[in-house]
Enzyme design. Structure first.
Site, PDB file in Angstrom:
ATOM      1  NE  ARG A  32      45.646  39.354  37.779  1.00 50.04           N
ATOM      2  CZ  ARG A  32      45.741  38.086  38.084  1.00 50.04           C
ATOM      3  NH1 ARG A  32      45.198  37.647  39.192  1.00 50.04           N
ATOM      4  NH2 ARG A  32      46.391  37.237  37.317  1.00 50.04           N
ATOM      5  CG  ASP A  35      45.159  34.251  39.699  1.00 45.55           C
ATOM      6  OD1 ASP A  35      45.512  34.111  38.516  1.00 45.55           O
ATOM      7  OD2 ASP A  35      45.642  35.111  40.447  1.00 45.55           O
ATOM      8  CG  ASP A  51      44.791  39.565  44.612  1.00 47.32           C
ATOM      9  OD1 ASP A  51      44.062  39.698  45.604  1.00 47.32           O
ATOM     10  OD2 ASP A  51      45.613  38.639  44.491  1.00 47.32           O
ATOM     11  NE  ARG A  95      46.846  32.947  34.226  1.00 50.09           N
ATOM     12  CZ  ARG A  95      46.823  33.281  35.516  1.00 50.09           C
ATOM     13  NH1 ARG A  95      46.206  32.525  36.389  1.00 50.09           N
ATOM     14  NH2 ARG A  95      47.437  34.367  35.927  1.00 50.09           N
ATOM     15  CE  LYS A 135      49.746  30.976  38.525  1.00 51.39           C
ATOM     16  NZ  LYS A 135      48.333  30.733  38.826  1.00 51.39           N
TER      17      LYS A 135
END
Ligand code: AMP
Ligand code: MG
Length: 500
Positions: free
Chosen positions: A181, A260, A250, A174, A111
């Site tokens: 999702r 997230d 999402d 991650r 990320k």
């Protein structure tokens, strides 16, 4: 072993190009290690020598490749703050590879490694502060026993990025069972691609519901799994005092993991209407709204699966949500209160405490941890007028956390009665409660301190200390009592926004 010899798997890749775009990570300027999660490293079968070698830093700062297969960014869409956005996707996350581990396949996602076709004009970077927050927050949740993505490592850099001011970029690697999702299904549903909805549903079933592969109702089972896992997850969030902050569809994992980490917040004072995301002006994602938003999001998912599941079945499955959430929450709160049995009025006792905590703005984590040392008073030792009972020093020190002493005492005596009915032993209850009520959580002011140190001198000392404490949040660590304290008034209400 070199990274290339890891047992990579390529199931997601095999779904085909309608599901992703191949991308090339963009390297960070002068990267440096901030932290490595050795547990996740072991989980993936990576050695510390490999990771610490230059090639490790190169891979996880976006310079070199990890696997033979090209990195990809996934496409998805989602409902953001209630409105549908037809195209989102991994705007700043890149799936480097999937690795077969002893515990199943893990997605390894970098990320903050630059733009992708889904970046919508943004830079694809993640600032250091939000990367530290995700790194520590996700590990804290994992060790609290709450389903979540985790992270392998955190890399800082001298790469400047423009937000409200100039900050530096970082990457976080991650690791999750899947990054699929609710929004993945919404994307294909609203794009009029039911074949892809089905293909993706089959993929998730194969990975996470293998026993249902040949069942006629496999898609019903899929929705039911997501409903169940999400209900349990949100019950756990409520019980531990975690506010996610951006529960857009999402950001909702199809397998019900916390996903997230943005402007999330663990409650300090017990404030049910707590809004951790400064950008959320209407409080759509306030702490006490999370259970109902969970259902709203599941309804959006169910709609996206409407080509696979009939309306009447969908309705039935969605109805499972509330009772599962309530049962899970009730059972967690009973544990937090140290009850080993279930009684009809437990919810009233619990609500009584929470109401008083809300009125008196009592620190949520500190109160439950302090409550572990509650001393029961034998019924026989209580005066006829129970409000005249003398509380022990332990109980008085719990009471000090409240401003309404009389109300606390009345509640404490009811609690006392409840404990006596199950012959609760103080010592046994305390030791069990201390495994349920953490001493250390990822409090905003602690994260902020760690961030400021890392931002000014590349000083990773607080990141390491916090990481160590959050990996064992139920242990006493007496020399770190400072990290268990609630924030001072001046440290409260930091403004955390979506900008990261
Ligand atoms: P979030 O609210 O962080 O979950 O992000 C919502 C969407 O915006 C996702 O599609 C992200 O990938 C994308 N996004 C957020 N920040 C950035 C960024 N700095 N660069 C590119 N895309 C971003
Ligand atoms: Mg997101």
């Amino acid at each position: 072993m070199s990274f290339k010899k890891l047992p990579f798997s390529n199931q997601f890749y095999e779904l085909g190009e309608s599901f992703f775009s191949v991308v090339k990570p963009a390297r960070l300027k002068n990267p440096f290690w901030l932290h490595i999660n050795t547990e996740v490293m072991d989980l993936l079968g990576i050695s510390i020598d490999d990771l610490k070698a230059q090639c490790g830093l190169d891979i996880f700062s976006g310079k070199s490749s990890f696997a033979d297969q090209p990195p990809i960014a996934m496409v998805y869409s989602g409902h953001q703050f209630g409105g549908y956005n037809p195209r989102l996707g991994d705007g700043r996350a890149i799936l480097l590879a999937q690795v077969n581990t002893e515990y199943g396949v893990r997605d390894v996602q970098l990320k903050g490694a630059g733009p992708t076709p889904y970046s919508r004009g943004a830079d694809g970077r993640a600032v250091l502060r939000s990367s530290i927050r995700e790194y520590l927050g996700s590990e804290a949740m994992h060790k609290l026993g709450i389903a979540t993505t985790r992270a392998l490592c955190l890399v800082g850099s001298e790469e400047p990025v423009m937000r409200e001011t100039i900050e530096t970029a970082a990457t976080i690697t991650r690791v999750a069972k899947t990054h699929i999702r609710f929004g993945h299904f919404e994307y294909f549903h609203y794009a009029g691609q039911p074949d892809q909805v089905k293909q993706l549903a089959d993929y998730v079933i194969e990975q996470f519901l293998p026993e249902a592969i040949n069942a006629a109702d496999k898609y019903d089972q899929l929705l039911s799994m997501t409903v169940t896992n999400t209900a349990k997850l949100i019950a756990q969030w409520q019980a531990v005092g975690f506010a996610h902050g951006v529960m857009n569809t999402d950001n909702m994992s199809i397998i019900g993991e916390t996903l997230d980490y943005g402007p999330y917040g663990f409650l300090d004072d017990y404030e049910p209407e707590f809004i951790c995301n400064h950008t959320d002006q209407t409080g759509r994602y306030a702490f006490d709204q999370q259970p109902s938003i969970g259902l709203w999001n599941l309804s959006a998912l169910a709609h996206a699966l409407s080509s696979l599941i009939s309306k009447s079945i969908t309705r039935e499955i969605l109805q499972q949500y509330e009772p599962i959430l309530i049962d899970t929450y009730a059972s967690m709160m009973r544990k937090k209160l140290g009850f080993s049995t279930e009684r009809k009025d437990d919810h009233k006792l619990c609500a009584g405490l929470l109401n008083l905590m809300a009125q008196d703005k009592v620190d949520y984590t500190l109160l439950f941890r302090t409550m572990c040392d509650f001393n029961t008073l034998e019924d026989a030792s209580l005066p006829e007028d129970k409000t005249k009972a003398t509380l022990t020093n332990n109980n008085l020190s719990i009471g000090k956390l409240f401003s309404q002493q009389e109300k606390w005492k009345t509640w404490a005596l009811d609690y006392n009665q409840r404990l006596i009915t199950e012959n609760s032993s103080d010592a046994i209850r305390a030791s069990i409660m201390k495994k349920t009520n953490p001493k250390f959580i990822a409090r905003n002011h602690l994260l902020q301190r760690a961030i400021e140190k890392a931002e000014t001198n590349q000083d990773d000392s607080d990141i390491s200390t916090l990481f160590m404490l959050l990996q064992a949040p139920f242990d006493e660590h007496p020399e770190f009592d400072e990290f268990a304290k609630p924030p001072k008034n001046s440290e409260k209400y930091l403004e955390i926004s979506c900008s990261s």
